[in-house]
Design a protein around this motif. Structure first.
Motif, short mmCIF file in Angstrom:
data_model
loop_
_atom_site.label_atom_id
_atom_site.label_comp_id
_atom_site.label_asym_id
_atom_site.label_seq_id
_atom_site.Cartn_x
_atom_site.Cartn_y
_atom_site.Cartn_z
N ASP A 1 53.27 22.59 72.41
CA ASP A 1 52.74 22.42 71.03
C ASP A 1 52.06 20.99 70.98
N PRO B 1 46.43 22.85 70.77
CA PRO B 1 46.43 24.21 70.39
C PRO B 1 46.41 25.31 71.61
N GLU B 2 45.87 24.78 72.66
CA GLU B 2 45.81 25.69 74.05
C GLU B 2 47.21 25.87 74.38
N SER C 1 50.01 25.81 72.68
CA SER C 1 50.73 27.18 72.00
C SER C 1 50.24 28.39 72.09
N VAL D 1 51.39 24.65 64.30
CA VAL D 1 51.67 25.58 65.32
C VAL D 1 51.40 27.21 64.82
N VAL E 1 47.74 27.91 63.99
CA VAL E 1 46.99 28.31 65.33
C VAL E 1 47.31 29.55 65.84
#
Length: 217
Positions: A118, A121-122, A124, A205, A208
């Motif tokens: 976390d 974004p990638e 997660s 998270v 996202v």
């Protein structure tokens, strides 16, 4: 109508392409790493033991059954075959497995630092929650035993002081996960050098994942 499964020839080419990409992106070196994919319901296509993945040809790959017995191929299957067999047994949805040695990600385990969960974004979306398996002697039954509690719930697992294992619905997806792991680990490492590395808040998270249409395992 659904798309037909790739032919063995196509899978051999794709697997070799993944091996070359791992080497080109400095995710493995020398004879490191191993890659496999499902070849029908009861067969796997795997890299041979001790070979430089940068120099592999499609004909060099080995076919084994789900018990690990060699079916076809000139060489011996990877010394880490037991890790791959355990992964497929635990994850019927997995079609491919990539084991590499991403430098920054492995360095985090040597330093005793947490995996880069976390952070971005990638991390997660692409990785899900990354877990760390305790150190196990490479090439032995210790490795699948260390991974056993983690495989059902994680697409990416770091192996302490050893490397990382990524599972995917395709070879390309498993490769993407290894590459993303290393990039996110590098960001986490640089953030620590700059002062601190804080994960995204849980609510961020959740947003996202919702935006990406992803449900965590």
């Amino acid at each position: 109508m659904g798309r037909s499964a790739p032919s063995e020839a196509a899978l051999r080419r794709a697997l070799v392409d993944v091996c070359r990409a791992l080497h080109a992106r400095d995710l493995i070196g020398a004879g490191e790493g191993n890659v496999s994919c499902r070849l029908g319901p009861d067969r796997l296509l795997v890299t041979p033991a001790g070979a430089s993945k940068a120099l592999l040809r499609p004909a060099d790959l080995v076919v084994v059954d789900l018990a690990g017995a060699k079916v076809r191929g000139r060489g011996r299957p990877s010394s880490e075959l037991r890790m791959h067999l355990a992964a497929y047994a635990a994850r019927p949805d997995a079609q491919a497995a990539v084991h590499a040695h991403p430098l920054t990600a492995v360095a985090l385990t040597v330093a005793g630092l947490p995996p880069p969960n976390d952070v971005m974004p990638e991390a997660s979306v692409v990785l899900g929650e990354v877990s760390v398996a305790p150190f196990a002697t490479p090439g032995t039954d210790e490795v699948p035993r260390a991974l056993a509690p983690l495989l059902a719930r994680h697409d990416v697992v770091l192996l302490e002081r050893h490397g990382a294992l990524a599972l995917g619905r395709t070879l390309a997806e498993a490769l993407d996960r290894i590459e993303t792991l290393e990039r996110v680990a590098r960001v986490a490492f640089l953030a620590r050098l700059a002062g601190r590395c804080e994960p995204l808040p849980a609510e961020a998270v959740a947003k996202v994942l919702a935006a990406a249409g992803v449900t965590r395992r």
